[in-house]
Design a protein around this motif. Structure first.
Motif, PDB file in Angstrom:
ATOM      1  N   CYS A   1       1.071   4.100  -2.986  1.00  0.00           N
ATOM      2  CA  CYS A   1       0.757   5.529  -2.747  1.00  0.00           C
ATOM      3  C   CYS A   1       1.958   6.421  -3.062  1.00  0.00           C
TER       4      CYS A   1
ATOM      5  N   ILE B   1      -3.350   3.253   6.126  1.00  0.00           N
ATOM      6  CA  ILE B   1      -2.451   4.300   5.626  1.00  0.00           C
ATOM      7  C   ILE B   1      -1.726   5.000   6.771  1.00  0.00           C
TER       8      ILE B   1
ATOM      9  N   SER C   1       0.739  13.806   4.394  1.00  0.00           N
ATOM     10  CA  SER C   1       1.925  12.939   4.431  1.00  0.00           C
ATOM     11  C   SER C   1       3.203  13.737   4.125  1.00  0.00           C
TER      12      SER C   1
ATOM     13  N   TYR D   1       3.162  10.645  -0.019  1.00  0.00           N
ATOM     14  CA  TYR D   1       2.173  10.026  -0.903  1.00  0.00           C
ATOM     15  C   TYR D   1       1.724  11.065  -1.932  1.00  0.00           C
TER      16      TYR D   1
ATOM     17  N   LEU E   1       0.841  -1.201   0.000  1.00  0.00           N
ATOM     18  CA  LEU E   1       0.000   0.000   0.000  1.00  0.00           C
ATOM     19  C   LEU E   1       0.879   1.255   0.000  1.00  0.00           C
ATOM     20  N   ALA E   2       1.891   1.260   0.851  1.00  0.00           N
ATOM     21  CA  ALA E   2       2.799   2.409   0.921  1.00  0.00           C
ATOM     22  C   ALA E   2       3.489   2.615  -0.428  1.00  0.00           C
TER      23      ALA E   2
ATOM     24  N   VAL F   1      -4.936   8.674  -4.001  1.00  0.00           N
ATOM     25  CA  VAL F   1      -4.521   9.667  -3.014  1.00  0.00           C
ATOM     26  C   VAL F   1      -4.979  11.044  -3.494  1.00  0.00           C
TER      27      VAL F   1
ATOM     28  N   SER G   1       0.884   2.748   7.752  1.00  0.00           N
ATOM     29  CA  SER G   1       1.982   2.710   6.774  1.00  0.00           C
ATOM     30  C   SER G   1       2.881   3.935   6.899  1.00  0.00           C
TER      31      SER G   1
ATOM     32  N   LEU H   1      -8.801  10.593   0.266  1.00  0.00           N
ATOM     33  CA  LEU H   1      -8.841   9.423  -0.624  1.00  0.00           C
ATOM     34  C   LEU H   1     -10.103   9.472  -1.479  1.00  0.00           C
TER      35      LEU H   1
END
Ligand code: OGA
Ligand code: NI
Length: 381
Positions: free
Chosen positions: A93, A204, A300, A304, A89-90, A292, A207, A259
């Motif tokens: 993004c 998220i 972030s 991201y 996932l990280a 994102v 992450s 998101l």
């Protein structure tokens, strides 16, 4: 040459408009209304400058332009593989700003009803749809066309219905009462997507190293911050277009929120910018495309990415998509998380809020492409 200039295009009727309605007033009624006249050429208002047009010859068939986005399995995220899935996932993004979510657990009938009721809404007689036309950006139900129809110099080939979903008990009664099952379908859909969104935000946060690792999705961490956030459901209708190489369903833009969860039918048309070129996202059955938004990029501190995307139309098939945009509460300020800031990573963005975004895009001196530069305006140099 006539084509390029767009002058004297009869648009199969737009120069022949009843009741002395001006062409622009007529076009404000949307592309479905226009298509109902059976046109074979698009009005000049929809024709993009040559350099902004999509290169369709290259796009629809060439597999090199198709992108298989990273796939995140929601069931696995809740299971014993959670830490590996969080890593994927990280990466998604950071690298793409986009991923596809499979095994999301939302019941088929909730999804199918949402697409179906959207389609039936756009098929209603124009007089029924037009009850929800409004210039007021904060209206809980808004039907309209193009991207930002009050400002767009060139229109895009899309009609939309935007429904605010938070708090549901205050907004539902403002939504269209026809089709009769619309409210129930959207309530079910919005609750399901809100749940998915909260689970994704929890992952998220993890992450980004902002919450304790949760085992099997049990921990609740700081989800409360997101529970009270805004949710906007946007049903998009892209009718088949007689000249799809001259226009777009949506111009290049990024989404403003944290998101976006996008549900699309099998037709496809979404393109994202990746390494300097436009790549087409292949629709994956029973999935959501998740991206994102600007607020998550800011939160972030730039780790991201809120990635620019656009929508192609095609000459054969009408397409429906439904975007669920999630953000913080309307009045809260979005800023880089203090835990992600240190000497090596100074703050990269100004504080921002939803109200300033609305102000930005409703300023008539900003043209239709400015939605993507809003984020740019928040960057500290
Ligand atoms: C949006 C969007 C893409 C699509 O609604 O912001 O980018 O394919 N939609 O409809
Ligand atoms: Ni978008």
């Amino acid at each position: 040459m006539l084509r390029e200039m767009g002058s004297n295009r009869t648009a199969d009727g737009t120069n022949n408009i009843e009741n002395e309605e001006t062409e622009i007033q007529y076009l404000q009624k949307g592309v479905r209304h226009l298509c109902e006249r059976g046109l074979t050429r698009i009005p000049s208002k929809y024709i993009l400058p040559v350099q902004e047009r999509p290169d369709l010859g290259d796009t629809w068939n060439a597999s090199k332009h198709n992108l298989k986005l990273p796939v995140i399995d929601f069931t696995q995220l809740q299971g014993s593989n959670r830490s590996e899935v969080i890593e994927s996932l990280a990466n998604a993004c950071e690298e793409f700003g986009f991923f596809q979510l499979i095994n999301h657990g939302i019941k088929d009938d909730v999804i199918l009803e949402m697409i179906d009721v959207s389609r039936r809404f756009f098929e209603l007689p124009f007089n029924e749809r037009s009850k929800y036309m409004s210039k007021d950006m904060s209206s809980p139900a808004r039907y309209g066309t193009s991207f930002n129809q009050n400002n767009d110099k060139v229109f895009c080939w899309r009609d939309f219905l935007k429904l605010s979903c938070h708090p549901l008990q205050d907004t539902v009664s403002c939504w269209p009462s026809s089709p009769a099952d619309l409210r129930e379908a959207v309530v079910n859909y919005s609750k399901s997507t809100k749940f998915l969104y909260l689970m994704l935000m929890e992952a998220i946060m993890e992450s980004l190293g902002l919450v304790e690792t949760t085992k099997g999705g049990e921990g609740k961490g700081s989800l409360e911050d997101f529970e009270d956030g805004s949710q906007l459901i946007v049903a998009n209708c892209y009718p088949a277009c007689p000249e799809p190489d001259l226009t777009l369903g949506m111009p290049p833009h990024s989404d403003y929120g944290l998101l976006t969860l996008l549900l699309q039918d099998e037709v496809g048309g979404l393109q994202i910018q990746n390494q300097g070129s436009w790549v087409t996202v292949e629709p994956l059955p029973n999935s959501f495309v998740v991206n994102v938004g600007d607020h998550l990029e800011i939160f972030s501190n730039g780790r991201y990415k809120s990635v620019v995307h656009r929508v192609l139309v095609n000459s054969c098939k009408s397409r429906i998509s439904v975007a669920s945009l999630h953000s913080l509460p309307f009045k809260s300020t979005v800023r880089p998380s203090p835990k992600l800031i240190d000497e090596a990573n100074p703050t990269r963005y100004k504080d921002t809020d939803f109200a300033s975004f609305l102000q930005y895009i409703s300023n008539p001196s900003h043209d239709e492409m400015d939605a993507k530069t809003f984020l740019q305006s928040r960057k500290l140099t």
